[in-house]
Scaffold this motif. Structure first.
Motif: not given
Ligand SMILES: Cc1cc2nc3c(=O)[nH]c(=O)nc-3n(C[C@H](O)[C@H](O)[C@H](O)COP(=O)(O)OP(=O)(O)OC[C@H]3O[C@@H](n4cnc5c(N)ncnc54)[C@H](O)[C@@H]3O)c2cc1C
Lengths: 287, 755
Positions: A49, A189, A191-193, A195-196, A263-264, A269, A272-273, A276-277, A280, B619, B686
């Motif tokens: 890049x 967590x 969003x996709x398997x 990813x960071x 952006x994510x 959030x 909260x995450x 949760x984590x 767990x 969660x 996914x």
């Protein structure tokens, strides 16, 4: 040997080091704009890049002397060029299982089989699993440079966004995890398997008869570098090993966090995450 | 005339895809596989700012770099004119069209400003950094709602105001759809070579509408169309975006003609994500009026459509499809929709699989779920009461779409609803079981109407060779969808040959200069019908020749397994191969071939329903799609395997738009999702592994001889609606969810608000 080759990144010199001394020598000679190349899984994309524009690369691939996992006393030494995949699949001494389990969260299989633990620590991404675990388990990072060898505790190693205590001319040679952590867990967590993680948390509990005697808690993605969460550690000390107690400690501990926004994820959030984590991870570690 | 060979390999058979042998063994030929000796490489210099005046361009340093041949800027291509609209309505302002290279201003980050030509791609990329462009920044418009529209489309009928005034229930929602893009895995690439000896321009790499692109180039370059040849290529996905005419298509061809050397260009992913058409970004203010029984009285929608910086080749097509398709399969006594098209300082938009319908279906079906809950009737019952019944079809909407009268051609909408509900009834029980375990689970569906088979025509040549093999030159293009296989099956059946005896060449402009290309789920319907007509013409010619050879009347002959024979006289027969050889000796018109055109002035309207079972992790905000069904009426499945494949692929992309994908911009108009780390395409991890399809052939289209309806888009159309409805069901939210994508952050917010 110096090659000038036509490639996608901005042009650079390529040097292959044949051993650690040679690598250090090249680093000294080529100056601040030269960069060591380990697994290339962070550096090469950034070069493609053109976000990273090193004048020269010093390829560490031949430095087999830095590929090892060795017990030392109660602890474990891991050579800087050990790949994520090697840690994931190694039979580790008792109490270090969390390292293998955590490695599974790193990227995808091809990335794990090239990326290295030293490269990850040097890169210093706040949500890198190794950075979070190093901070959690009070690891020591061993560096070699022009003025010889020094050891930096993880707590002092990560300075902020992709910046560390490593000086120009220094190489990470190994990371030492000083003591086992049989009740430790890392979870995250994305969003996709692969990813960071948006947030990565890790806990190491010391338990005594249904209670938590002491807890170490670390997180990535809640600040500019991997960090300990002392408020959660205090809240967990003395807590029962129940989901309810874990949830309470987590909630109390995240209130004062000021995570970054992107952006994510908003700061709210991410809080909260994190809660949760944490709940767990405690459940997994306390089980 | 269906015969045994036809049944095994012809229409309706699940034959293996012809293109797979080469694609799966690495022998496909993609844009970047084209190697021409001595080719020069192009790198675009792209605008780093969202809106600015170009004060000066200084290319001296770049030009001084060893290996650099030239640098092209706006000043060099002003006479080319802007990129034209492929399907113009006539009301698109010329000022909204994109120039090949801008003369004086840039309107989005990523807009090409100059092109550097060098001996290799790396030198070109290095030199592109040395082109100094001085920008005077201007304010960037990023919110479509804040600017005057460049055009407005308004349609409707019936007394909407009176219906709302007298309604027992009025339900409204404001719903947004995010900015997504097709993101084919193969980025764009082009090679152009000007043969000075023959004056012919050869082009490789643009695969979608090659004949249209040829026409645009001919006008821009002042060449006769027949001197430009676009080659048939494999391509790693199109989805509406790849293969349209972009600035780069003009630049590469222009450079090849000027430099008299082969010129080649491949974009990288970072470019692809800001330069290829984006799509979808809309805000709907949708409302429905119902009587006390939940029967629809009226539907209205005020839509704001963010088209990015320019109108590209699609003009107002996506906005028009949004509003014309909004009523979908329902009986709507009064309807009014207005869509305002705004230009913002973001990447220009065009079509992406299911354009306008993905957005509109989400808005309508999400509103209908909210409405059913508000009225207090079952969500399926609300549809049941309002879907057009079989007896009401064909149904004419009192307006036109894409210059065609909108006549919903054939269908049993309630029948498919019941079918899909019955199929997924156990999922509701599964949801209830999960809930009993304390898990947050939801079941949701969305009904949709699709459109396909847009004409006005398509052309095919069928050639029968003395080898006994058949070649088809079709005006469709092979985008990975399997159209080579389908066209071969159609030709094979008409000629009573195995499908493997047929080779299909799609989208070569020399071989088929009359094609309109592949888009809008049209190829099987219109290109397939053209192939059928041409194959029948070949069969008729063969019959005439055979009759002469065998001394009988043509009608006496039976065509079976590649042989024409007089029934009952096995010795009085001749193979098609022999007929072709005989035809080759003809003194006046040698050869056994025919070119035919299929003409149609209506679209055909497939329909279906998506159903999703999801689990939400409150969660983290993660949504897992546990089960998914697409029920789809396709009229006639030429090859059911390929229909299923199209539906599955559509679902994957639809889930992307519903849960993952979004192009963010910051306040200055800088795109924030410019890598696959930030633009979240769903991966195999996914996408649910339990996607089921229920393909029905209950309502063949009366508008084409195959009875077929298109299948390219039905897999995506209702995915946003079904997933949003399932998530809403899971969270027990009484209102609407506000928009797509439903990111984890949004889900957590919704879950917290309704705990
Ligand atoms: C798609 C994708 C997903 C990923 N997901 C994750 C993830 O979930 N979690 C995660 O932690 N990582 C992830 N990574 C990054 C990956 O783990 C990298 O391997 C790691 O961050 C860097 O290690 P490396 O050996 O590849 O280092 P390189 O990329 O070679 O180098 C990284 C940096 O460290 C320097 N460096 C390397 N070795 C040394 C050394 N011994 N001494 C001093 N400096 C050194 C380099 O000069 C460079 O600046 C992902 C990468 C990709 C491409």
């Amino acid at each position: 040997m110096v090659y000038h080759i036509l490639v996608k990144p901005a042009s650079y010199e390529y040097h292959r080091a044949h051993d650690l001394e040679h690598a250090l020598e090249l680093l000294g000679e080529l100056g601040e704009d030269a960069k060591p190349l380990a697994g290339g899984q962070s550096l090469v994309p950034m070069m493609n890049f053109r976000l990273a524009r090193p004048s020269a690369l010093i390829d560490l691939a031949r430095l087999d002397e830095l590929r090892y996992l060795r017990p030392v006393g109660d602890g474990l030494r891991i050579g800087a060029l050990t790949t994520h995949r090697t840690v994931e699949t190694a039979t580790l001494p008792g109490g270090f299982g969390v390292l293998s389990r955590a490695a599974r969260w790193i990227g995808h299989y091809p990335i794990r089989s090239r990326g290295t633990i030293g490269g990850s620590l040097a890169h210093g991404d706040a949500t890198a699993e190794w950075c979070v675990l190093a901070v959690l388990l009070d690891a020591r990072i061993v560096l070699r440079g022009p003025r010889g060898q020094r050891t930096v505790p993880a707590a002092e190693f990560f300075h902020g966004f992709l910046s560390t205590a490593a000086e120009p001319g220094e190489l990470i040679t190994e990371v030492v995890f000083p003591s086992p952590a049989p009740r430790a867990a890392l979870t995250e967590f994305a969003q996709r398997q692969g990813d960071f993680g948006l947030v990565v948390v890790a806990v190491a509990l010391e338990t005594e008869g249904g209670h938590c005697r002491a807890a170490r808690v670390a997180a990535g993605g809640v600040g500019s570098a991997a960090q300990r969460l002392p408020a959660v550690e205090q809240a967990l000390a003395g807590a029962e090993l129940t989901e309810r107690a874990f949830a309470e400690a987590a909630r109390a501990g995240v209130a004062e966090l000021e995570p970054p926004e992107d952006i994510h994820a908003s700061a709210g959030y991410r809080r909260t995450l994190t809660a949760t984590l944490l709940r767990r991870a405690c459940l997994e570690a306390g089980a | 005339m269906t015969v045994l060979a036809g049944r095994q390999t012809g229409v309706g058979a699940r034959v293996g895809r012809h293109e797979d042998t080469r694609l799966l063994t690495g022998r496909g030929r993609f844009a970047d596989d084209v190697r021409r000796a001595g080719a020069l490489h192009v790198r675009m210099v792209r605008a780093p700012v969202a809106h600015a005046r170009i004060e000066a361009i200084d290319a001296r340093e770049a030009l001084g770099t060893p290996g650099v041949h030239t640098v092209l800027t706006g000043a060099d291509c002003a006479e080319l004119g802007p990129i034209p609209i492929r399907l113009p309505r006539g009301d698109e302002p010329a000022s909204a069209l994109q120039p090949v290279l801008p003369a004086d201003s840039v309107r989005y980050v990523g807009q090409p400003v100059a092109a550097v030509v060098a001996e290799d791609a790396y030198t070109a990329e290095d030199a592109a950094e040395l082109v100094r462009v001085e920008y005077a920044e201007l304010p960037a418009v990023l919110d479509a709602r804040e600017c005057a529209p460049v055009g407005t489309i308004e349609i409707g009928y019936g007394g909407v105001d009176a219906a709302f005034a007298g309604a027992a229930h009025v339900v409204r929602a404001r719903l947004e759809v995010g900015r997504h893009a097709a993101v084919p895995l193969e980025p764009r690439g082009l090679t152009a070579e000007y043969e000075a000896g023959t004056g012919k321009l050869e082009i490789w790499g643009a695969t979608k509408v090659p004949v249209f692109n040829r026409g645009v180039l001919a006008r821009m370059l002042g060449l006769p169309e027949e001197r430009i040849h676009l080659h048939a290529m494999d391509t790693g996905g199109g989805f509406g975006a790849r293969g349209e005419f972009y600035p780069e298509d003009a630049i590469v061809a222009l450079l090849a003609t000027r430099l008299r050397a082969p010129v080649t260009w491949t974009e990288d992913r970072a470019e692809n994500l800001v330069a290829l058409n984006h799509s979808r970004q809309q805000e709907h203010r949708i409302a429905a009026a119902f009587d006390a029984e939940g029967v629809l009285l009226a539907l209205t929608d005020e839509v704001c459509h963010d088209n990015g910086a320019y109108l590209r080749t699609h003009g107002f097509m996506v906005p028009e499809l949004t509003v014309t398709m909004l009523p979908g399969p329902y009986r709507i006594p009064a309807f009014h929709a207005r869509i305002a098209v705004a230009l913002t300082n973001k990447t220009p938009c065009g079509t992406y699989r299911g354009p306008g319908r993905y957005e509109g279906t989400f808005a309508r079906e999400h509103l209908f779920d909210v409405a059913a809950d508000r009225i207090g009737i079952d969500r399926a019952e609300l549809r049941r009461r309002n879907l057009l019944r079989a007896g009401e079809i064909p149904h004419r909407r009192p307006y036109s779409a894409l210059n065609t009268e909108m006549v919903l051609d054939a269908g049993d909408y309630p029948g498919l609803l019941e079918n899909a509900l019955a199929h997924t009834e156990p999922w509701q029980a599964e949801r209830d079981r999960l809930r009993a375990e304390g898990r947050v689970s939801g079941y949701g569906f969305a009904y949709f109407l699709e459109k396909s088979g847009l004409g006005p025509h398509e052309t095919a040549d069928v050639l029968l060779h003395p080898s006994g093999r058949v070649t088809v030159h079709s005006g469709a293009t092979s985008l990975g969808q399997g159209v080579e296989t389908v066209l071969a099956q159609i030709a094979a059946e008409r000629l009573s040959l195995p499908d493997t005896a047929v080779t299909v060449i799609n989208g070569d402009t020399d071989l088929q200069p009359f094609g309109l290309g592949s888009w809008a789920s049209r190829s099987t319907v219109v290109a397939g019908s053209a192939v059928r007509l041409a194959a029948d013409a070949v069969a008729a010619k063969a019959r005439g020749i055979a009759a002469t050879l065998l001394g009988c009347a043509p009608e006496e002959l039976l065509l079976e397994a590649g042989t024409l024979a007089v029934p009952g006289f096995p010795e009085r027969s001749v193979t098609l191969a022999d007929v072709a050889a005989e035809a080759g000796r003809d003194a006046i018109e040698p050869g056994l071939a025919a070119r035919r055109r299929f003409t149609v002035d209506h679209m055909t309207y497939p329909y279906g329903m998506h159903v999703a079972l999801v689990e939400v992790d409150t969660g983290t905000g993660a949504v897992r799609v546990l089960r998914y069904l697409v029920a789809y009426e396709v009229g006639r499945a030429i090859n059911p395997d390929l229909v299923e494949g199209q539906l599955l692929g559509g679902v994957a992309q639809g889930i992307g738009g519903a849960l993952y994908e979004q192009f963010h911009y910051d306040e200055a108009g800088q795109p924030q999702a410019t890598t696959f780390m930030d633009y979240l395409l769903p991966t195999a991890e996914e996408v649910p592994d339990r996607v089921q399809t229920l393909i029905t052939e209950d309502a063949p289209s009366p508008d084409n001889p195959l009875g077929a309806k298109g299948a390219g888009e039905g897999g995506i159309t209702a995915a946003g609606g079904a997933i949003a409805n399932a998530v809403r069901d899971a969270l027990g939210v009484p209102e609407d969810l506000g928009g797509l994508p439903l990111t984890p952050a949004r889900i957590v917010e919704l879950a917290d608000a309704h705990r």
